[in-house]
Design an enzyme around this catalytic site. Structure first.
Site, PDB file in Angstrom:
ATOM      1  N   TYR A 185      -8.508  -8.238 -13.797  1.00  0.00           N
ATOM      2  CA  TYR A 185      -7.812  -7.282 -14.658  1.00  0.00           C
ATOM      3  C   TYR A 185      -7.262  -7.965 -15.913  1.00  0.00           C
ATOM      4  O   TYR A 185      -6.336  -8.764 -15.837  1.00  0.00           O
ATOM      5  CB  TYR A 185      -6.681  -6.580 -13.910  1.00  0.00           C
ATOM      6  CG  TYR A 185      -7.145  -5.800 -12.693  1.00  0.00           C
ATOM      7  CD1 TYR A 185      -8.407  -5.215 -12.654  1.00  0.00           C
ATOM      8  CD2 TYR A 185      -6.329  -5.653 -11.578  1.00  0.00           C
ATOM      9  CE1 TYR A 185      -8.835  -4.504 -11.544  1.00  0.00           C
ATOM     10  CE2 TYR A 185      -6.750  -4.941 -10.463  1.00  0.00           C
ATOM     11  CZ  TYR A 185      -8.016  -4.371 -10.456  1.00  0.00           C
ATOM     12  OH  TYR A 185      -8.436  -3.680  -9.357  1.00  0.00           O
ATOM     13  N   HIS A 210     -13.289  -8.700  -4.084  1.00  0.00           N
ATOM     14  CA  HIS A 210     -13.237  -7.643  -5.098  1.00  0.00           C
ATOM     15  C   HIS A 210     -14.617  -7.071  -5.453  1.00  0.00           C
ATOM     16  O   HIS A 210     -15.485  -7.781  -5.908  1.00  0.00           O
ATOM     17  CB  HIS A 210     -12.584  -8.234  -6.359  1.00  0.00           C
ATOM     18  CG  HIS A 210     -12.155  -7.201  -7.365  1.00  0.00           C
ATOM     19  ND1 HIS A 210     -11.396  -7.512  -8.455  1.00  0.00           N
ATOM     20  CD2 HIS A 210     -12.375  -5.866  -7.434  1.00  0.00           C
ATOM     21  CE1 HIS A 210     -11.171  -6.417  -9.158  1.00  0.00           C
ATOM     22  NE2 HIS A 210     -11.773  -5.409  -8.568  1.00  0.00           N
TER      23      HIS A 210
HETATM   24  P1  NAD Z   1      -5.592   5.644 -11.871  1.00  0.00           P
HETATM   25  O1  NAD Z   1      -6.340   6.813 -11.362  1.00  0.00           O
HETATM   26  O2  NAD Z   1      -4.360   5.227 -11.185  1.00  0.00           O
HETATM   27  O3  NAD Z   1      -5.312   5.926 -13.430  1.00  0.00           O
HETATM   28  C1  NAD Z   1      -4.627   5.001 -14.203  1.00  0.00           C
HETATM   29  C2  NAD Z   1      -4.446   5.555 -15.624  1.00  0.00           C
HETATM   30  O4  NAD Z   1      -3.567   6.667 -15.583  1.00  0.00           O
HETATM   31  C3  NAD Z   1      -3.791   4.539 -16.558  1.00  0.00           C
HETATM   32  O5  NAD Z   1      -4.272   4.780 -17.878  1.00  0.00           O
HETATM   33  C4  NAD Z   1      -2.324   4.899 -16.488  1.00  0.00           C
HETATM   34  O6  NAD Z   1      -1.608   4.502 -17.627  1.00  0.00           O
HETATM   35  C5  NAD Z   1      -2.397   6.401 -16.368  1.00  0.00           C
HETATM   36  N1  NAD Z   1      -1.244   6.989 -15.672  1.00  0.00           N
HETATM   37  C6  NAD Z   1      -0.579   6.529 -14.580  1.00  0.00           C
HETATM   38  N2  NAD Z   1       0.419   7.375 -14.251  1.00  0.00           N
HETATM   39  C7  NAD Z   1       0.374   8.387 -15.137  1.00  0.00           C
HETATM   40  C8  NAD Z   1       1.144   9.560 -15.322  1.00  0.00           C
HETATM   41  N3  NAD Z   1       2.159   9.878 -14.510  1.00  0.00           N
HETATM   42  N4  NAD Z   1       0.812  10.385 -16.338  1.00  0.00           N
HETATM   43  C9  NAD Z   1      -0.206  10.115 -17.182  1.00  0.00           C
HETATM   44  N5  NAD Z   1      -0.978   9.016 -17.073  1.00  0.00           N
HETATM   45  C10 NAD Z   1      -0.681   8.164 -16.055  1.00  0.00           C
HETATM   46  O7  NAD Z   1      -6.643   4.429 -11.941  1.00  0.00           O
HETATM   47  P2  NAD Z   1      -6.542   2.853 -11.763  1.00  0.00           P
HETATM   48  O8  NAD Z   1      -5.423   2.259 -12.536  1.00  0.00           O
HETATM   49  O9  NAD Z   1      -7.911   2.353 -12.026  1.00  0.00           O
HETATM   50  O10 NAD Z   1      -6.298   2.656 -10.205  1.00  0.00           O
HETATM   51  C11 NAD Z   1      -5.048   2.304  -9.663  1.00  0.00           C
HETATM   52  C12 NAD Z   1      -5.030   0.893  -9.137  1.00  0.00           C
HETATM   53  O11 NAD Z   1      -5.887   0.778  -8.001  1.00  0.00           O
HETATM   54  C13 NAD Z   1      -5.511  -0.203 -10.097  1.00  0.00           C
HETATM   55  O12 NAD Z   1      -4.509  -0.551 -11.017  1.00  0.00           O
HETATM   56  C14 NAD Z   1      -5.876  -1.289  -9.122  1.00  0.00           C
HETATM   57  O13 NAD Z   1      -4.711  -1.961  -8.699  1.00  0.00           O
HETATM   58  C15 NAD Z   1      -6.474  -0.499  -7.955  1.00  0.00           C
HETATM   59  N6  NAD Z   1      -7.961  -0.396  -8.064  1.00  0.00           N
HETATM   60  C16 NAD Z   1      -8.705  -1.314  -7.408  1.00  0.00           C
HETATM   61  C17 NAD Z   1     -10.101  -1.295  -7.511  1.00  0.00           C
HETATM   62  C18 NAD Z   1     -10.919  -2.316  -6.773  1.00  0.00           C
HETATM   63  O14 NAD Z   1     -10.376  -3.137  -6.080  1.00  0.00           O
HETATM   64  N7  NAD Z   1     -12.219  -2.316  -6.886  1.00  0.00           N
HETATM   65  C19 NAD Z   1     -10.720  -0.335  -8.318  1.00  0.00           C
HETATM   66  C20 NAD Z   1      -9.938   0.614  -8.968  1.00  0.00           C
HETATM   67  C21 NAD Z   1      -8.550   0.575  -8.822  1.00  0.00           C
END
Ligand code: NAD
Length: 310
Positions: free
Chosen positions: A56, A119
């Site tokens: 990240y 990952h």
């Molecule tokens: P998400 O669906 O959580 O969306 C994140 C986006 O939404 C960001 O732009 C954030 O600023 C915005 N956001 C968050 N809260 C909000 C709100 N209340 N109102 C408006 N916008 C908002 O997607 P993500 O960040 O990709 O997934 C969450 C977490 O899961 C990642 O940060 C990571 O830690 C994990 N993840 C892991 C993998 C993997 O291991 N392969 C893949 C995807 C995600």
């Protein structure tokens, strides 16, 4: 805050988890003071589960999270990852993941993580992950550098193929359970229960699709899925409901994921996502949303090696 046990581990994690990928500026540029305050506020309000990766922001997110957690390490359950590094560089060899964890620990300013996860395993070779990567991660666990180990990725087929051959403690998948899709529930969860594996649900906003700002450029979902996200936002707005809040609440209500990880990097998003804990979803509005998105429900995209799609 409500906490759930992760599978058969001793980890008790908040049902609302702090996804730290946005700390690496992967969605947009973040404000230094605000992102640190966001981490502090989350800890104060009982969010104890933090998930990050060296991938990240090409190590930025780990460095920033480590800085922000200074003095708070013992109050959180910290998860990071191995095997995916700069850009599209994958290396699941024992040597690289062992060295990679040392680098992660230095950036995170700690001498152990609670959960170390391979990952995006669908980009790797199943045999290597089963025979080399996971055993090396178990070695790191024996050395006290990781309390538990897990795997993450998009392809449910690949995650289950690996976990049916070698024991892991946790599986994290993303964009597989939210208002637009539910195959984590029908496919992964029954398998995980049978194998005593904890499940973590990531990306309740479908990686930004169910937000007013919409999906980032790099988002792999087809246009009709992105459009469906904007339709949800518009319908909720017309009813005076915040769409991300509702979308998150929908995931928090799902009992078979120990935690839902939402990406956060600002205090306002932490506040709004904590507010979702109080929200009760109007069943009629939910039914309307479900009917509206039905034509694109459970649409998936391809990720990783061809043999691992699914
Ligand atoms: P998400 O669906 O959580 O969306 C994140 C986006 O939404 C960001 O732009 C954030 O600023 C915005 N956001 C968050 N809260 C909000 C709100 N209340 N109102 C408006 N916008 C908002 O997607 P993500 O960040 O990709 O997934 C969450 C977490 O899961 C990642 O940060 C990571 O830690 C994990 N993840 C892991 C993998 C993997 O291991 N392969 C893949 C995807 C995600």
């Amino acid at each position: 805050m409500e906490y759930r046990q992760l599978g058969e581990t001793s980890l008790r994690i908040s049902i609302l988890g702090f996804g730290a990928s946005p700390l690496g500026d992967v969605f947009r540029k973040t404000d230094p003071a605000d992102r640190t305050a966001a981490v502090h506020l989350a800890v104060e309000r009982g969010i104890n589960f933090f998930d990050v990766s060296p991938y990240y922001g090409l190590t930025l997110a780990e460095t920033r999270l480590g800085e922000a957690l200074e003095g708070r390490r013992d109050r959180v359950v910290l998860a990071t990852k191995c095997g995916r590094y700069g850009g599209d560089e994958f290396d699941f060899s024992a040597k690289r993941i062992t060295a990679g964890l040392e680098d992660s620990l230095a950036r995170l300013r700690t001498d152990y993580v609670d959960l170390l996860q391979a990952h995006d395993t669908e980009f790797g070779d199943v045999r290597q992950i089963v025979e080399e990567t996971v055993p090396a991660m178990r070695k790191l666990q024996q050395q006290g550098k990781a309390r538990y180990i897990g795997i993450t990725g998009y392809s449910l087929k690949n995650l289950m193929e690996i976990a049916s051959q070698v024991k892991v403690d946790g599986i994290l998948s993303y964009c597989r359970y939210n208002l637009l899709i539910d195959d984590m529930d029908t496919r992964l969860v029954p398998f995980a229960k049978q194998h005593g594996i904890g499940v973590i649900n990531a990306s309740p906003l479908h990686m930004g699709i169910i937000t007013e700002r919409g999906a980032p450029e790099w988002h792999p979902a087809p246009k009709e899925v992105r459009d469906a996200g904007q339709k949800i936002v518009a319908l909720c707005k017309a009813r005076g409901v915040d769409a991300p809040e509702l979308a998150l609440r929908f995931c928090l209500d799902y009992p078979d994921a120990a935690s839902t990880l939402v990406g956060m990097s600002s205090t306002s998003h932490v506040e709004r996502n904590l507010k979702a804990m109080e929200l009760r979803i109007d069943p009629e509005l939910l039914a309307e949303i479900r009917a509206m998105v039905a034509p694109v429900e459970n649409v998936v995209w391809r990720s990783g090696r061809v043999e691992n799609y699914g």
